[in-house]
Design a protein around this motif. Structure first.
Motif, PDB file in Angstrom:
ATOM      1  N   GLY A 150      24.303  29.200  47.121  1.00 37.30           N
ATOM      2  CA  GLY A 150      22.969  28.622  47.100  1.00 37.30           C
ATOM      3  C   GLY A 150      22.593  28.086  45.730  1.00 37.30           C
ATOM      4  O   GLY A 150      23.281  28.304  44.722  1.00 37.30           O
ATOM      5  N   ARG A 151      21.492  27.372  45.699  1.00 36.46           N
ATOM      6  CA  ARG A 151      20.952  26.871  44.439  1.00 36.46           C
ATOM      7  C   ARG A 151      19.852  27.814  43.928  1.00 36.46           C
ATOM      8  O   ARG A 151      19.367  28.660  44.672  1.00 36.46           O
ATOM      9  CB  ARG A 151      20.407  25.457  44.631  1.00 36.46           C
ATOM     10  N   GLY A 152      19.446  27.605  42.709  1.00 35.24           N
ATOM     11  CA  GLY A 152      18.425  28.463  42.112  1.00 35.24           C
ATOM     12  C   GLY A 152      19.050  29.606  41.342  1.00 35.24           C
ATOM     13  O   GLY A 152      20.251  29.891  41.466  1.00 35.24           O
ATOM     14  N   PRO A 153      18.259  30.305  40.543  1.00 36.16           N
ATOM     15  CA  PRO A 153      18.776  31.390  39.678  1.00 36.16           C
ATOM     16  C   PRO A 153      19.551  32.451  40.444  1.00 36.16           C
ATOM     17  O   PRO A 153      20.569  32.945  39.970  1.00 36.16           O
ATOM     18  CB  PRO A 153      17.508  31.967  39.041  1.00 36.16           C
ATOM     19  N   GLY A 155      20.635  32.000  43.664  1.00 38.05           N
ATOM     20  CA  GLY A 155      21.252  31.392  44.841  1.00 38.05           C
ATOM     21  C   GLY A 155      20.406  31.506  46.088  1.00 38.05           C
ATOM     22  O   GLY A 155      20.921  31.474  47.209  1.00 38.05           O
ATOM     23  N   GLU A 156      19.079  31.618  45.871  1.00 37.37           N
ATOM     24  CA  GLU A 156      18.203  31.866  47.010  1.00 37.37           C
ATOM     25  C   GLU A 156      17.786  30.591  47.734  1.00 37.37           C
ATOM     26  O   GLU A 156      17.150  30.650  48.795  1.00 37.37           O
ATOM     27  CB  GLU A 156      16.947  32.615  46.538  1.00 37.37           C
ATOM     28  N   LEU A 157      18.162  29.429  47.207  1.00 35.33           N
ATOM     29  CA  LEU A 157      17.820  28.158  47.844  1.00 35.33           C
ATOM     30  C   LEU A 157      19.031  27.557  48.535  1.00 35.33           C
ATOM     31  O   LEU A 157      20.172  27.731  48.068  1.00 35.33           O
ATOM     32  CB  LEU A 157      17.283  27.174  46.799  1.00 35.33           C
ATOM     33  N   ASP A 161      19.347  19.620  50.685  1.00 31.23           N
ATOM     34  CA  ASP A 161      18.093  19.480  51.443  1.00 31.23           C
ATOM     35  C   ASP A 161      18.302  19.050  52.888  1.00 31.23           C
ATOM     36  O   ASP A 161      17.362  18.595  53.535  1.00 31.23           O
ATOM     37  CB  ASP A 161      17.151  18.494  50.732  1.00 31.23           C
ATOM     38  N   ARG A 173      21.655  31.843  55.505  1.00 33.78           N
ATOM     39  CA  ARG A 173      22.284  32.711  54.505  1.00 33.78           C
ATOM     40  C   ARG A 173      22.855  33.945  55.172  1.00 33.78           C
ATOM     41  O   ARG A 173      22.239  34.530  56.059  1.00 33.78           O
ATOM     42  CB  ARG A 173      21.263  33.109  53.449  1.00 33.78           C
ATOM     43  N   ASP A 233      22.075  15.380  48.472  1.00 32.99           N
ATOM     44  CA  ASP A 233      20.723  15.452  49.025  1.00 32.99           C
ATOM     45  C   ASP A 233      20.337  14.118  49.664  1.00 32.99           C
ATOM     46  O   ASP A 233      20.817  13.050  49.253  1.00 32.99           O
ATOM     47  CB  ASP A 233      19.707  15.781  47.925  1.00 32.99           C
TER      48      ASP A 233
END
Length: 542
Positions: A150-153, A155-157, A161, A173, A233
């Motif tokens: 995932g993306r974000g610090p 991997g929560e995203l 898109d 997830r 994206d």
């Protein structure tokens, strides 16, 4: 229709192939059976293979050339069987493998070819491959699917898109923090077609069913197996509304064509011929035509025709562009007005008497065009969409999500009415998995049979004439020529044949182009002029 009358039809199609150098599919009329809603043999309220087999004489009498069966494989049924857990086994809901074998043999005895669905873009989450991928992240089994961090610090995203066709993110997830791609429901993880085991597995699956005797495959999401490199994206929402109108990085990528070429080689290695039919959404007619190049699929559904409004200018544009695009690659156009994913045309064209009149007229227009045509079960009965199903009974997975498909596909999947005055109208010994309207008795097969004004008898007459008149349907009979006509009217000729469509809401007097042989509504003519009814289509012999 008796066995003796129908069996020669298969032979005549083969003779036609030999004589013209073409193939039976080039002008075939193919009938889609949504298995769970066609006919129930065992009383559980769900249609099955034995039920289909028992009702094959209806299709033979209707006059179609082949039947396409929606998925009947082992499946948790998260998306009506398009989430497959075992591609080589029949789900107990629908019978067993011997039922499939007997259905194919019975259809062939009646002169009907059989096309089955194959679902190569994704599996069920309960497929052994995906279970293995979830159980052991380090074993490499995840390479058969699209797993990404995932993306974000933390991997929560989601990795990008992309949105599911059914609404919401196209990523889910896992418990260990990885994300997997599903362009449809979370229960339908997308396969990674860059992994060699995926291609090998599906070649084996196709051979399994070809060896059983099927005549071809309808390829679900034929445009979706390859994703753009890097999975970029898109940068905007409401992505489901862009399908078939704008380029998307997860659909209609050039790489899908090599998969279809490999499948064409496999199909051509069998005596037959056996065919491939692409369910492909492409932004233009020219892009769609790429799927039916000589070394790829035999047919691709023309969804632009299905989506065309009740407007003769739009209809003519779609017809011209579709014919030109397929002709550029030496193929024929495959016309379709409905299927198990769209609102029935009676309702789409306005509902009630007007919607039915337009649906009858559109059917005659479609069946007059050069190429092949697909009918969806129940359209020959003039069935409307059932729009008032209680929310608690709906099973369309898109209904539970948002910003994707409308989630109301159950309305076109109501079990068929065969006979009787009240539900289940001969569908089976007991009830039906979705409720049938209380006012459908006049729409049943039995009620419409023998009524010269019924939609069923109109379809039967149209298909009989389509076989008899060389200028109808056959792409090899000669060009389609448009003649001048008033606004709101289409008039075209082919050798020995003419077709008029009056889309206006009032009758219109015109010079009679010939002798009327079939009309969707009664026509008045003195041989010199004709009064075309509103919302009607008429066939003429020249």
């Amino acid at each position: 229709m008796t066995h003796e009358l129908t069996a020669p039809r298969l032979a005549s199609a083969s003779s036609k192939e030999t004589a013209s150098g073409g193939g039976w599919w080039r002008d075939a009329v193919i009938y889609q059976v949504y298995v769970r809603s066609f006919a129930d043999s065992d009383g559980d309220g769900i249609g099955d293979l034995q039920g289909v087999r028992a009702r094959l004489p209806h299709l033979a009498r209707l006059g179609v050339d082949a039947v396409w069966l929606t998925p009947f494989y082992v499946s948790p049924q998260a998306d009506g069987g398009y989430d497959v857990a075992d591609y080589r086994a029949v789900d107990p809901l629908f019978g067993d493998l011997s039922d499939a074998d007997e259905l194919v043999r019975s259809a062939h005895a009646l002169g009907l070819r059989v096309i089955v669905d194959v679902v190569p873009n994704h599996t069920s989450e309960r497929h052994p491959w995906f279970r293995e991928a979830l159980a052991d992240p380090a074993a490499g089994a995840r390479d058969r699917y699209h797993f990404r961090p995932g993306r974000g610090p933390g991997g929560e995203l989601p990795p990008n898109d992309w949105e599911s066709v059914f609404g919401g993110p196209a990523w889910s997830r896992t418990s260990d923090g990885a994300w997997y791609l599903h362009l449809f429901a979370p229960e339908q993880p997308d396969l990674n077609w860059e992994h060699p085991e995926v291609a090998e597995e599906f070649s084996s699956v196709l051979r399994f069913w070809l060896d059983l005797g099927v005549d071809g495959f309808r390829i679900d999401v034929a445009h979706g197996m390859v994703k753009a490199p890097g999975m970029p994206d898109i940068g905007r929402g409401a992505q489901a509304t862009l399908i078939g109108t704008e380029p998307l990085p997860f659909f209609d990528q050039d790489g899908v064509h090599e998969i279809h070429r490999s499948w064409r080689r496999l199909l051509d290695s069998y005596e037959g011929p056996r065919i491939g039919v692409a369910e492909a959404w492409a932004p233009t007619s020219e892009r769609l035509a790429l799927y039916v190049r000589p070394d790829e699929m035999h047919q691709a559904f023309n969804f632009r025709f299905l989506n065309c409004p009740w407007d003769t200018s739009a209809m003519r544009t779609v017809i011209d562009e579709s014919l030109a695009a397929t002709a550029s690659v030496g193929a024929t156009t495959t016309w379709v007005l409905s299927n198990h994913d769209v609102v029935r045309q009676v309702t789409r064209y306005g509902g009630g008497a007007r919607g039915l009149a337009r649906a009858r007229a559109a059917a005659l227009l479609m069946l007059a065009l050069p190429g092949s045509a697909y009918l969806y079960q129940g359209e020959e009965l003039g069935l409307p969409e059932v729009a008032d199903l209680p929310d608690g009974l709906r099973q369309d997975p898109a209904f539970l999500r948002s910003a994707g498909q409308d989630g109301l596909r159950d309305g076109c999947r109501i079990p068929l009415p065969w006979s009787g005055e009240r539900p289940p109208y001969g569908f089976g010994p007991a009830g039906s998995w979705l409720p049938q309207p209380a006012d459908w008795a006049p729409l049943s097969v039995a009620a419409q049979t023998g009524d010269p004004h019924s939609t069923l008898e109109l379809y039967r007459a149209a298909l009989e004439l389509r076989r008899a008149l060389p200028g109808l349907g056959s792409p090899d009979a000669g060009p389609l020529t448009w003649l001048p006509a008033p606004e709101g009217v289409l008039l075209f000729t082919r050798p020995g044949f003419a077709c008029t469509l009056n889309s206006r809401s009032e009758p219109l007097e015109l010079p009679a182009p010939g002798r009327p042989v079939l009309s969707s509504a009664p026509v008045e003519t003195d041989g010199r002029t004709v009064l075309l009814p509103p919302d009607s289509c008429t066939w003429w012999a020249l």
